[in-house]
Motif scaffolding. Structure first.
Motif, PDB file in Angstrom:
ATOM      1  N   THR A 240       0.820  -1.216   0.000  1.00 29.23           N
ATOM      2  CA  THR A 240       0.000   0.000   0.000  1.00 29.23           C
ATOM      3  C   THR A 240       0.850   1.261   0.000  1.00 29.23           C
ATOM      4  O   THR A 240       0.438   2.286  -0.552  1.00 29.23           O
ATOM      5  CB  THR A 240      -0.946   0.024   1.213  1.00 29.23           C
ATOM      6  N   THR A 241       2.035   1.217   0.611  1.00 27.49           N
ATOM      7  CA  THR A 241       2.885   2.415   0.670  1.00 27.49           C
ATOM      8  C   THR A 241       3.907   2.449  -0.457  1.00 27.49           C
ATOM      9  O   THR A 241       4.418   3.523  -0.790  1.00 27.49           O
ATOM     10  CB  THR A 241       3.635   2.496   2.007  1.00 27.49           C
ATOM     11  N   GLY A 242       4.247   1.287  -1.019  1.00 27.55           N
ATOM     12  CA  GLY A 242       5.296   1.239  -2.022  1.00 27.55           C
ATOM     13  C   GLY A 242       6.677   1.479  -1.453  1.00 27.55           C
ATOM     14  O   GLY A 242       7.616   1.776  -2.185  1.00 27.55           O
ATOM     15  N   ARG A 243       6.815   1.326  -0.122  1.00 28.29           N
ATOM     16  CA  ARG A 243       8.098   1.599   0.534  1.00 28.29           C
ATOM     17  C   ARG A 243       8.506   0.408   1.385  1.00 28.29           C
ATOM     18  O   ARG A 243       7.669  -0.370   1.854  1.00 28.29           O
ATOM     19  CB  ARG A 243       8.011   2.845   1.434  1.00 28.29           C
ATOM     20  N   ALA A 244       9.811   0.315   1.627  1.00 31.96           N
ATOM     21  CA  ALA A 244      10.336  -0.723   2.513  1.00 31.96           C
ATOM     22  C   ALA A 244      10.271  -0.205   3.945  1.00 31.96           C
ATOM     23  O   ALA A 244      11.274   0.204   4.524  1.00 31.96           O
ATOM     24  CB  ALA A 244      11.766  -1.075   2.136  1.00 31.96           C
ATOM     25  N   THR A 245       9.084  -0.187   4.518  1.00 37.78           N
ATOM     26  CA  THR A 245       8.883   0.351   5.864  1.00 37.78           C
ATOM     27  C   THR A 245       8.284  -0.715   6.761  1.00 37.78           C
ATOM     28  O   THR A 245       7.539  -1.587   6.307  1.00 37.78           O
ATOM     29  CB  THR A 245       7.963   1.585   5.832  1.00 37.78           C
ATOM     30  N   ASP A 246       8.631  -0.642   8.028  1.00 34.95           N
ATOM     31  CA  ASP A 246       8.036  -1.528   9.023  1.00 34.95           C
ATOM     32  C   ASP A 246       7.138  -0.758   9.991  1.00 34.95           C
ATOM     33  O   ASP A 246       6.547  -1.364  10.873  1.00 34.95           O
ATOM     34  CB  ASP A 246       9.138  -2.235   9.830  1.00 34.95           C
ATOM     35  N   ARG A 247       7.064   0.570   9.840  1.00 32.56           N
ATOM     36  CA  ARG A 247       6.250   1.377  10.748  1.00 32.56           C
ATOM     37  C   ARG A 247       4.841   1.520  10.194  1.00 32.56           C
ATOM     38  O   ARG A 247       4.628   2.004   9.095  1.00 32.56           O
ATOM     39  CB  ARG A 247       6.866   2.758  10.971  1.00 32.56           C
ATOM     40  N   LEU A 248       3.875   1.108  10.985  1.00 30.27           N
ATOM     41  CA  LEU A 248       2.468   1.142  10.591  1.00 30.27           C
ATOM     42  C   LEU A 248       1.903   2.510  10.967  1.00 30.27           C
ATOM     43  O   LEU A 248       1.303   2.689  12.030  1.00 30.27           O
ATOM     44  CB  LEU A 248       1.710   0.008  11.290  1.00 30.27           C
ATOM     45  N   ALA A 249       2.102   3.501  10.106  1.00 26.99           N
ATOM     46  CA  ALA A 249       1.694   4.877  10.394  1.00 26.99           C
ATOM     47  C   ALA A 249       0.177   5.011  10.364  1.00 26.99           C
ATOM     48  O   ALA A 249      -0.524   4.242   9.682  1.00 26.99           O
ATOM     49  CB  ALA A 249       2.321   5.828   9.378  1.00 26.99           C
ATOM     50  N   LEU A 250      -0.334   6.001  11.088  1.00 27.80           N
ATOM     51  CA  LEU A 250      -1.776   6.194  11.187  1.00 27.80           C
ATOM     52  C   LEU A 250      -2.424   6.373   9.827  1.00 27.80           C
ATOM     53  O   LEU A 250      -3.488   5.816   9.546  1.00 27.80           O
ATOM     54  CB  LEU A 250      -2.073   7.415  12.072  1.00 27.80           C
ATOM     55  N   GLN A 251      -1.772   7.146   8.947  1.00 28.17           N
ATOM     56  CA  GLN A 251      -2.397   7.455   7.664  1.00 28.17           C
ATOM     57  C   GLN A 251      -2.452   6.241   6.727  1.00 28.17           C
ATOM     58  O   GLN A 251      -3.146   6.274   5.715  1.00 28.17           O
ATOM     59  CB  GLN A 251      -1.683   8.613   6.969  1.00 28.17           C
ATOM     60  N   ASP A 252      -1.706   5.172   7.057  1.00 25.01           N
ATOM     61  CA  ASP A 252      -1.691   3.976   6.206  1.00 25.01           C
ATOM     62  C   ASP A 252      -2.591   2.859   6.722  1.00 25.01           C
ATOM     63  O   ASP A 252      -2.809   1.870   6.016  1.00 25.01           O
ATOM     64  CB  ASP A 252      -0.257   3.440   6.088  1.00 25.01           C
ATOM     65  N   GLN A 253      -3.104   3.000   7.928  1.00 27.42           N
ATOM     66  CA  GLN A 253      -3.750   1.859   8.576  1.00 27.42           C
ATOM     67  C   GLN A 253      -5.058   1.447   7.900  1.00 27.42           C
ATOM     68  O   GLN A 253      -5.346   0.252   7.779  1.00 27.42           O
ATOM     69  CB  GLN A 253      -3.974   2.157  10.063  1.00 27.42           C
ATOM     70  N   ASP A 254      -5.849   2.403   7.435  1.00 31.04           N
ATOM     71  CA  ASP A 254      -7.095   2.034   6.764  1.00 31.04           C
ATOM     72  C   ASP A 254      -6.819   1.271   5.472  1.00 31.04           C
ATOM     73  O   ASP A 254      -7.498   0.281   5.167  1.00 31.04           O
ATOM     74  CB  ASP A 254      -7.935   3.290   6.478  1.00 31.04           C
TER      75      ASP A 254
END
Length: 816
Positions: A240-254
């Protein structure tokens, strides 16, 4: 689609076939899960094997090995490829050329690569020096080339790990603890790091390493599923983010929730929290077992030397009926029969918490297997053990978590299931709902000496937010649930009613003390009517403090404590038969009267800045030193329009955060005409130190006479320093509190705190043509919760239409 489906495309070592197949796999409609991770790993394996085959002149003496997460075949869409090119020390030029043939195609596709080229001896030496390298090699998996070379390295690395486990496992435990201290606990964070936080994927990998040492093993129940769930969430997050991230940010949760076919972001967080709780509990149990084994090994030679033979069985000391202490844990006695003793889980839990011991996981599992529901109402012993557990303080937390891990809490309290792992979307709260309830009981245990019925306080503390997750006001819903639970536990009708009332009104004291005028008799009478008795007031006072302390540092302060104590004192006077006097403004203090006279003489504002402290005698646990309450700003200014927005705007320009604010108009004694506005505010510097009072006064004079454009200056600053994008705050809410006062209209404002917020509120109230008689401002984390007592210019409450108009203008100003 699987790795086999795309195998033909990966025979070509060029990146095109692999990239196309990878894209189809990730966008072809297959949801996050083990099959897609396995397919992605298989696809990548085949491509890299083809690259290796095309670049290796002689496969003997060289192999390509996947390590770390790739070695476990746990490839998320944006995962790094962790690769080791292993060689036997042959032709260095050939090895370097092969490395280039492998690494450059990976980089060309934009994939992250963590790579190394080593001989087996170099790999073992590096692993011995770097714990993280050794952990990665524990998951080494052969991809291509000389299988014997890879197998011999795996065998040697595992042997090294097991031989050095007594030294390396304490290092690993310390590494996990340091990471947890930096990243926090996954099961409580609103924006968690799925990998690094305690209870995350790193901890799950650490547990695999412990198991590989053969020194101890993690509880297996639910652990594989918990790891899978976190991996699924990370896969969806990458997509969903297209990034190599492990942080589940508020704006991505939905979006992540939607990708996983979950109802909403709350359902997503609850799944994440449940998984993290399983991993964290398994870690606690495993590291405890590691410590026990290491201590036993260290003591064995000494015991043998002393006794000249075998090691005796561990000593068992009785704690309670059916419960004994053994090797630092509370375990079941050999004669205990959980299937015939329904009170045993509570008795064991209370005994463990009282002794400050963890409950053995084997004991908890055995009790869960044989547990039977308690009869309704509970036997007296069960109720007493339950209260004893809640009153045990901090040790009760670990014991409660052990009961929860095996489902014993929901067996005892079925209503607990609705609050278990429930997120709280409020930055003020540190914990999930269930953990907050347990923490409140822990805090309440320290206050039991202040109340006549500590049992009622502790049970109410555990149940005060039990209504969260139900429709409507959680206090109203919780009152009904708490009453049912109290009756089921075995409290009589009167005690049940008290517990229900405490849950219903657990926010009453702090909300009233911080948002209402305590000099208004209507305020005090309303609280007395809701509470009903002195005994309930005493319990509610303690519950209020415990609840706030368990919420987080932003929810309680000496200032709030003093306001609540003042309110309790006034309500106690009502219960003692001393009705509050008719509304009358309290007389100014000597300092306020001095400032008021100076303001009249100067024809303008007079300011005083001073640090406020609370004497040790007024605190529950005196230390001998005064406690700072913040910096108090006292302002006296001749009453005139525009004072509130002018003061608030000047403070905002000087980057002063208003923590609390009180404003009132007072007449002057001794026949002095007119009135003076007294503002008693507590402020803090957003950056650096506080400005001088003389500078504040100069700017305030300019703001009042119109030569300082406060609104323009604030707008310029906001334009130069925009707020962080992606933070979506709920809309502001402006309401009239009905029947809050017979002498004024009370307008409540709840909004996202921001620089200049109080200035905008004050200006909107001025534009509405109302007079602000007093203001009660408080900040809870990122939320401003303010109440304004307003009247007509003649000093009367606003008529209905005027009140609605003022609310409308204020709401419009806050939305702009």
């Amino acid at each position: 689609m699987t790795g086999t489906d795309t195998h033909d495309e990966t025979k070509d070592p060029g990146p095109g076939g692999y990239a196309a197949a990878r894209l189809r796999l990730l966008t072809g409609g297959t949801r996050s899960g083990p099959p897609r991770r396995t397919a992605l790993a298989g696809l990548t394996d085949a491509w890299l094997a083809a690259l290796f085959a095309a670049g290796a002149r002689e496969p003997r003496g060289v192999s390509l090995v996947a390590v770390g997460g790739y070695g476990r075949a746990e490839l998320s869409p944006r995962s790094d490829l962790d690769l080791l090119l292993l060689h036997d020390g042959g032709d260095p030029g050939a090895v370097a050329a092969l490395a280039d043939r492998l690494w450059y195609p990976v980089w060309d596709l934009g994939l992250a690569l963590d790579h190394s080229v080593r001989t087996p001896e170099e790999a073992r030496r590096t692993a011995g020096e770097d714990l993280k390298v050794q952990l990665g090699l524990l998951d080494a998996r052969h991809l291509a080339g000389d299988l014997g070379l890879t197998a011999s390295l795996r065998t040697a690395v595992l042997a090294d790990w097991r031989n050095r486990a007594p030294k390396r496992l304490p290092e690993l435990k310390e590494l996990c603890a340091e990471r947890a201290a930096r990243q926090g606990e996954l099961q409580y964070l609103l924006e968690p790091d799925l990998k690094e936080a305690r209870g995350g994927l790193r901890d799950a990998t650490a547990l695999r390493a412990v198991a590989a040492s053969w020194l101890a093993d993690a509880p297996r129940e639910g652990l594989v599923e918990a790891r899978r769930r976190l991996l699924d969430v990370r896969d969806a997050l990458h997509l969903t983010t297209g990034r190599a991230t492990d942080r589940l940010a508020l704006q991505d949760q939905d979006q992540v929730a939607s990708e996983l076919a979950l109802r909403d972001a709350d359902a997503l967080l609850r799944q994440v929290y449940e998984a993290a709780r399983v991993i964290a509990y398994a870690g606690d149990v495993t590291w405890r077992e590691v410590g026990r084994v290491l201590r036993s090994r260290a003591a064995r030679p000494r015991r043998r030397a002393l006794l000249g033979g075998g090691v005796p069985a561990a000593e068992r000391s009785p704690l309670a009926e059916g419960v004994v202490e053994q090797e630092g844990e509370a375990v079941l006695a050999r004669t205990a029969r959980p299937e015939h003793d329904p009170v045993l889980p509570l008795r064991a839990a209370a005994a463990a918490a009282q002794a400050g011991l963890p409950l053995s996981p084997h004991a908890v599992r055995r009790m869960a297997a044989g547990a039977r529901p308690l009869p309704t109402p509970w036997p007296a012993e069960a109720r007493e053990q339950f209260v004893t557990l809640l009153g045990s303080g901090r040790p009760a937390v670990e014991v409660w978590e052990a009961l929860e891990a095996e489902g014993l809490v929901t067996l005892l309290l079925p209503d607990w299931e609705r609050v278990r792992c429930r997120p709280q979307r409020n930055a003020v709260h540190l914990w999930t709902v269930d953990r907050h309830l347990v923490e409140t009981a822990v805090r309440a245990s320290a206050l039991t000496r202040r109340v006549g019925r500590p049992d009622l306080l502790l049970v109410a503390a555990l149940l005060h937010d039990i209504g969260k997750g139900r429709p409507g006001d959680h206090s109203v819903a919780g009152e009904v649930i708490a009453g049912d639970v109290a009756a089921r536990i075995g409290f009589d009708r009167h005690d049940t009613a008290v517990i229900a009332a405490l849950v219903r009104h657990h926010l009453l004291l702090v909300e009233t003390a911080t948002r209402r005028d305590l000099d208004d008799p209507a305020t005090v009478r309303a609280v007395a009517g809701a509470v009903g008795s002195q005994g309930t007031l005493e319990l509610l006072h303690a519950l209020t403090e415990a609840d706030a302390l368990a919420t987080g540092p932003a929810a309680w302060s000496s200032w709030r404590a003093s306001l609540v104590a003042d309110l309790v004192k006034r309500v106690s006077a009502v219960f003692a038969g001393n009705a509050p006097a008719a509304f009358e403004e309290s007389a100014p203090t000597t300092e306020q009267e001095r400032l008021a006279r100076e303001a009249v003489a100067a024809g303008g504002p007079v300011l005083a800045l001073r640090a406020r402290t609370e004497p040790p005698a007024k605190r529950q646990e005196p230390t001998g030193d005064p406690e700072p309450l913040g910096v108090e700003l006292l302002i006296a200014v001749p009453d005139r329009p525009g004072v509130l927005p002018a003061v608030a705007g000047v403070l905002a320009l000087h980057r002063l955060t208003v923590r609390t604010a009180e404003l009132r108009a007072v007449g002057l004694p001794d026949g002095v005409e007119g009135s003076v506005l007294l503002l008693d505010w507590r402020v803090a510097a957003e950056y650096g130190s506080l400005p001088r009072a003389a500078r504040l006064r100069a700017d305030l004079v300019r703001a009042l006479d119109g030569t300082l454009d406060v609104a323009g200056r604030l707008a310029e600053r906001d334009a130069a320093h925009p707020r962080r994008r992606g933070v979506v705050a709920p809309p502001p809410r402006v309401t009239v509190a009905p029947a809050a006062s017979r002498h004024a209209t009370v307008i409540e404002v709840r909004a996202q705190d921001a620089p200049g917020l109080l200035f905008r509120i004050g200006r909107a109230l001025e534009d509405a043509g109302v007079r602000v008689r007093s203001a009660h401002v408080s900040t809870l984390g990122s939320n401003a919760v303010d109440a304004f007592y307003v009247t007509t210019p003649a000093g009367a409450p606003l008529p209905g239409d005027d009140a609605a108009s003022a609310v409308g203008k204020l709401a419009e100003a806050l939305r702009a």
